[in-house]
Design a protein around this motif. Sequence first.
Motif, PDB file in Angstrom:
ATOM      1  N   UNK A  78       0.814  -1.215   0.000  1.00  0.00           N
ATOM      2  CA  UNK A  78       0.000   0.000   0.000  1.00  0.00           C
ATOM      3  C   UNK A  78       0.851   1.271   0.000  1.00  0.00           C
ATOM      4  N   UNK A  79       2.166   1.137   0.062  1.00  0.00           N
ATOM      5  CA  UNK A  79       3.046   2.307   0.039  1.00  0.00           C
ATOM      6  C   UNK A  79       2.935   3.038  -1.287  1.00  0.00           C
ATOM      7  N   UNK A  80       2.914   4.379  -1.221  1.00  0.00           N
ATOM      8  CA  UNK A  80       2.926   5.158  -2.459  1.00  0.00           C
ATOM      9  C   UNK A  80       4.248   4.967  -3.199  1.00  0.00           C
ATOM     10  N   UNK A  81       5.349   4.983  -2.449  1.00  0.00           N
ATOM     11  CA  UNK A  81       6.659   4.774  -3.059  1.00  0.00           C
ATOM     12  C   UNK A  81       7.040   3.301  -2.934  1.00  0.00           C
ATOM     13  N   UNK A  82       6.331   2.494  -3.678  1.00  0.00           N
ATOM     14  CA  UNK A  82       6.519   1.048  -3.613  1.00  0.00           C
ATOM     15  C   UNK A  82       7.849   0.672  -4.268  1.00  0.00           C
ATOM     16  N   UNK A  83       8.709   0.014  -3.508  1.00  0.00           N
ATOM     17  CA  UNK A  83      10.014  -0.409  -4.012  1.00  0.00           C
ATOM     18  C   UNK A  83      10.032  -1.919  -4.208  1.00  0.00           C
ATOM     19  N   UNK A  84      11.014  -2.405  -4.923  1.00  0.00           N
ATOM     20  CA  UNK A  84      11.146  -3.840  -5.122  1.00  0.00           C
ATOM     21  C   UNK A  84      11.422  -4.546  -3.793  1.00  0.00           C
ATOM     22  N   UNK A  85      12.167  -3.892  -2.918  1.00  0.00           N
ATOM     23  CA  UNK A  85      12.443  -4.483  -1.610  1.00  0.00           C
ATOM     24  C   UNK A  85      11.155  -4.695  -0.822  1.00  0.00           C
ATOM     25  N   UNK A  86      10.288  -3.689  -0.816  1.00  0.00           N
ATOM     26  CA  UNK A  86       9.004  -3.811  -0.114  1.00  0.00           C
ATOM     27  C   UNK A  86       8.117  -4.860  -0.775  1.00  0.00           C
ATOM     28  N   UNK A  87       8.116  -4.870  -2.099  1.00  0.00           N
ATOM     29  CA  UNK A  87       7.287  -5.839  -2.821  1.00  0.00           C
ATOM     30  C   UNK A  87       7.737  -7.262  -2.530  1.00  0.00           C
ATOM     31  N   UNK A  88       9.042  -7.475  -2.517  1.00  0.00           N
ATOM     32  CA  UNK A  88       9.571  -8.816  -2.234  1.00  0.00           C
ATOM     33  C   UNK A  88       9.246  -9.249  -0.808  1.00  0.00           C
ATOM     34  N   UNK A  89       9.322  -8.308   0.142  1.00  0.00           N
ATOM     35  CA  UNK A  89       8.994  -8.624   1.530  1.00  0.00           C
ATOM     36  C   UNK A  89       7.503  -8.917   1.669  1.00  0.00           C
ATOM     37  N   UNK A  90       6.674  -8.161   0.944  1.00  0.00           N
ATOM     38  CA  UNK A  90       5.228  -8.418   0.946  1.00  0.00           C
ATOM     39  C   UNK A  90       4.935  -9.808   0.388  1.00  0.00           C
ATOM     40  N   UNK A  91       5.674 -10.195  -0.640  1.00  0.00           N
ATOM     41  CA  UNK A  91       5.493 -11.503  -1.255  1.00  0.00           C
ATOM     42  C   UNK A  91       5.754 -12.618  -0.243  1.00  0.00           C
ATOM     43  N   UNK A  92       6.805 -12.465   0.547  1.00  0.00           N
ATOM     44  CA  UNK A  92       7.141 -13.454   1.575  1.00  0.00           C
ATOM     45  C   UNK A  92       6.048 -13.534   2.629  1.00  0.00           C
ATOM     46  N   UNK A  93       5.574 -12.364   3.080  1.00  0.00           N
ATOM     47  CA  UNK A  93       4.556 -12.332   4.131  1.00  0.00           C
ATOM     48  C   UNK A  93       3.233 -12.924   3.669  1.00  0.00           C
ATOM     49  N   UNK A  94       2.815 -12.598   2.465  1.00  0.00           N
ATOM     50  CA  UNK A  94       1.540 -13.117   1.970  1.00  0.00           C
ATOM     51  C   UNK A  94       1.611 -14.619   1.731  1.00  0.00           C
ATOM     52  N   UNK A  95       2.755 -15.082   1.284  1.00  0.00           N
ATOM     53  CA  UNK A  95       2.933 -16.528   1.108  1.00  0.00           C
ATOM     54  C   UNK A  95       2.855 -17.242   2.459  1.00  0.00           C
ATOM     55  N   UNK A  96       3.493 -16.662   3.487  1.00  0.00           N
ATOM     56  CA  UNK A  96       3.451 -17.252   4.818  1.00  0.00           C
ATOM     57  C   UNK A  96       2.032 -17.246   5.386  1.00  0.00           C
ATOM     58  N   UNK A  97       1.288 -16.184   5.112  1.00  0.00           N
ATOM     59  CA  UNK A  97      -0.105 -16.138   5.571  1.00  0.00           C
ATOM     60  C   UNK A  97      -0.913 -17.266   4.938  1.00  0.00           C
ATOM     61  N   UNK A  98      -0.768 -17.435   3.622  1.00  0.00           N
ATOM     62  CA  UNK A  98      -1.523 -18.480   2.920  1.00  0.00           C
ATOM     63  C   UNK A  98      -1.136 -19.862   3.420  1.00  0.00           C
ATOM     64  N   UNK A  99       0.149 -20.072   3.680  1.00  0.00           N
ATOM     65  CA  UNK A  99       0.587 -21.359   4.229  1.00  0.00           C
ATOM     66  C   UNK A  99      -0.029 -21.586   5.608  1.00  0.00           C
ATOM     67  N   UNK A 100      -0.062 -20.515   6.413  1.00  0.00           N
ATOM     68  CA  UNK A 100      -0.634 -20.624   7.752  1.00  0.00           C
ATOM     69  C   UNK A 100      -2.111 -20.946   7.728  1.00  0.00           C
ATOM     70  N   UNK A 101      -2.828 -20.359   6.790  1.00  0.00           N
ATOM     71  CA  UNK A 101      -4.256 -20.666   6.655  1.00  0.00           C
ATOM     72  C   UNK A 101      -4.441 -22.149   6.367  1.00  0.00           C
ATOM     73  N   UNK A 102      -3.547 -22.690   5.539  1.00  0.00           N
ATOM     74  CA  UNK A 102      -3.644 -24.095   5.183  1.00  0.00           C
ATOM     75  C   UNK A 102      -3.368 -25.046   6.333  1.00  0.00           C
ATOM     76  N   UNK A 103      -2.534 -24.608   7.290  1.00  0.00           N
ATOM     77  CA  UNK A 103      -2.170 -25.493   8.402  1.00  0.00           C
ATOM     78  C   UNK A 103      -2.981 -25.229   9.670  1.00  0.00           C
ATOM     79  N   UNK A 104      -3.425 -23.992   9.889  1.00  0.00           N
ATOM     80  CA  UNK A 104      -4.106 -23.641  11.136  1.00  0.00           C
ATOM     81  C   UNK A 104      -5.627 -23.780  11.060  1.00  0.00           C
ATOM     82  N   UNK A 105      -6.181 -23.591   9.869  1.00  0.00           N
ATOM     83  CA  UNK A 105      -7.629 -23.574   9.702  1.00  0.00           C
ATOM     84  C   UNK A 105      -8.090 -24.803   8.912  1.00  0.00           C
ATOM     85  N   UNK A 106      -9.384 -25.082   8.943  1.00  0.00           N
ATOM     86  CA  UNK A 106      -9.905 -26.197   8.134  1.00  0.00           C
ATOM     87  C   UNK A 106      -9.652 -25.985   6.640  1.00  0.00           C
ATOM     88  N   UNK A 107      -9.735 -27.062   5.891  1.00  0.00           N
ATOM     89  CA  UNK A 107      -9.417 -27.033   4.458  1.00  0.00           C
ATOM     90  C   UNK A 107     -10.237 -25.987   3.714  1.00  0.00           C
TER      91      UNK A 107
END
Length: 226
Positions: A142-171
């Motif tokens: 959501x940053x106005x000055x979106x950098x590749x570093x921020x985008x890459x970090x967001x990619x890691x976080x969103x992937x971890x969230x999706x993995x967590x949903x798969x392991x913590x919550x029902x299918x």
Amino acid sequence: MEMCKGVKGFSLLQYVPHFDNLNGFPPDPMHSIYLCAPKQSTLMWFGDTCIDKDVLPFILTEEKQKELDDFLESIVPPHFISRCRAISPNSKSRRGRAHWKYKAHEWQMFLLYYSGVGLKGILSDEFYENWLFLVRGVSLLSYDDLTEERTALAEINLLQFCKGVGTLYPTQASSYNVHLLQHFPLLARRFGSLYQFSMAGFESFNFEIKSAVKGSQFPASQIIKW
């Protein structure tokens, strides 16, 4: 024209010169993020879901729900941030807005501004940490000055969230829209910050479009003539 799995044929947009019909339509963050993952998670936390309730360690007690409501109603944010009302379906507050009445911008405010603080100590640690992956991922995009570093970090976080949903919550919790979160960093690289390809600013125009439809026959033609 023969229909195949709901698709009626080629889109006329495919004949527009220099237009990429595949990559030219990014999902709208308002509908694909704010009205999806935060709402779905809240439905599960409050037990307001069709998911099997035999073993649901993430469901909040009424005491925890009230604690979260009290927190939300105690905040007086600055004028440029929308206030979130009570979120619990059990709220007795006259000013309360249970989660099923939240609009997209209220889910956005809850996700980005309130939930990181308000859910601490209310969700158990593993569910809270998983939620923070979503908060960080969407915040970074959501940053106005979106950098590749921020985008890459967001990619890691969103992937971890999706993995967590798969392991913590029902299918059933691993829905299409949860999976779609993993594509937003790529979309941000193509189109910029989430605000730059959000349809939120055009929502009020829907009323004008609806006013052009006077009958049930050929609504698209009516809109085009209007």
